[in-house]
Design a protein around this motif. Sequence first.
Motif, PDB file in Angstrom:
ATOM      1  N   ALA A   1       0.578  -4.398 -10.279  1.00  0.00           N
ATOM      2  CA  ALA A   1       0.722  -2.906 -10.420  1.00  0.00           C
ATOM      3  C   ALA A   1       0.110  -2.397  -9.282  1.00  0.00           C
ATOM      4  O   ALA A   1      -0.784  -2.931  -8.471  1.00  0.00           O
ATOM      5  CB  ALA A   1      -0.436  -2.571 -11.515  1.00  0.00           C
ATOM      6  N   TRP A   2       0.927  -1.420  -8.724  1.00  0.00           N
ATOM      7  CA  TRP A   2       0.478  -0.805  -7.347  1.00  0.00           C
ATOM      8  C   TRP A   2       0.928   0.796  -7.178  1.00  0.00           C
ATOM      9  O   TRP A   2       1.857   1.199  -8.202  1.00  0.00           O
ATOM     10  CB  TRP A   2       1.364  -1.335  -6.095  1.00  0.00           C
ATOM     11  N   ALA A   3       0.291   1.536  -6.321  1.00  0.00           N
ATOM     12  CA  ALA A   3       0.593   2.719  -6.383  1.00  0.00           C
ATOM     13  C   ALA A   3       0.707   3.199  -4.778  1.00  0.00           C
ATOM     14  O   ALA A   3      -0.138   2.479  -4.064  1.00  0.00           O
ATOM     15  CB  ALA A   3      -0.534   3.556  -7.006  1.00  0.00           C
ATOM     16  N   PHE A   4       1.254   4.006  -4.624  1.00  0.00           N
ATOM     17  CA  PHE A   4       1.716   4.660  -3.314  1.00  0.00           C
ATOM     18  C   PHE A   4       0.738   5.987  -3.211  1.00  0.00           C
ATOM     19  O   PHE A   4       1.492   6.886  -3.833  1.00  0.00           O
ATOM     20  CB  PHE A   4       3.012   4.800  -2.642  1.00  0.00           C
ATOM     21  N   LEU A   5      -0.281   6.134  -2.222  1.00  0.00           N
ATOM     22  CA  LEU A   5      -0.847   7.591  -2.373  1.00  0.00           C
ATOM     23  C   LEU A   5      -0.718   8.280  -1.072  1.00  0.00           C
ATOM     24  O   LEU A   5      -0.912   7.910   0.076  1.00  0.00           O
ATOM     25  CB  LEU A   5      -2.379   7.169  -2.465  1.00  0.00           C
ATOM     26  N   THR A   6      -0.091   9.580  -1.246  1.00  0.00           N
ATOM     27  CA  THR A   6       0.047  10.488  -0.174  1.00  0.00           C
ATOM     28  C   THR A   6      -1.119  11.367   0.146  1.00  0.00           C
ATOM     29  O   THR A   6      -1.980  11.789  -1.128  1.00  0.00           O
ATOM     30  CB  THR A   6       1.280  11.058  -0.274  1.00  0.00           C
TER      31      THR A   6
END
Length: 216
Positions: free
Chosen positions: A191-196
Amino acid sequence: MWSAGPAPKRPAPHVFRPGFSLRPGMRVGLFGGSFNPAHEGHSHVAETARERLGLDKVIWLVSPQNPLKSSRETAPLAERMAGATARARGPGMIVTDVETQLGSQYTIDTVRTLKARFPGVKFVWIMGADSLASFHRWRGWTQIMREVPVAVVSRPWIALKSRFSPAARRFSRFRIPASDARRIAGSDPPAWAFLTAPLNFQSSTALRERMRRTDA
């Protein structure tokens, strides 16, 4: 975190004393790197992850030596530890040379050792988007994605390239929307997320070049 050479014998998890304590149920970010030198961009990544993911702690893992870089380019560990300590401001920040203590060659070894030492802790691997762009070059990178959730924080000039990197494409179906980032620590990997976030333009490469010009 990435040092080359024969692997020294690592202490068993039950006898390993890292110099910090974690309790089951805590949400803890693991932020690894050479920090050569540490700068405000690193602080930006660590703080963004802590706030957006609702982490209790962020552990800065100052690596012994990155084999993707020349050892002549890397400052002594004590110097890099001091720099990281100066930049790791705010609540819940921990700076450690635990990888040197363990003799860890690779991130995957460090992650597995910490998981074994602290069962019940919800670890998340933290990286800047520049690291995601080259993540496929790391030893055991697919295993890392399957060991712990991963949070990627945007960095200048590299955000678009990182989103189309081999790692991002390989695990595209496991990406969690940034709006749900707070649940990533409790998610089963991969599971991964890209945070701006507002971008910080400092880089270790630019700082080293500036120091070389100053010393010349």
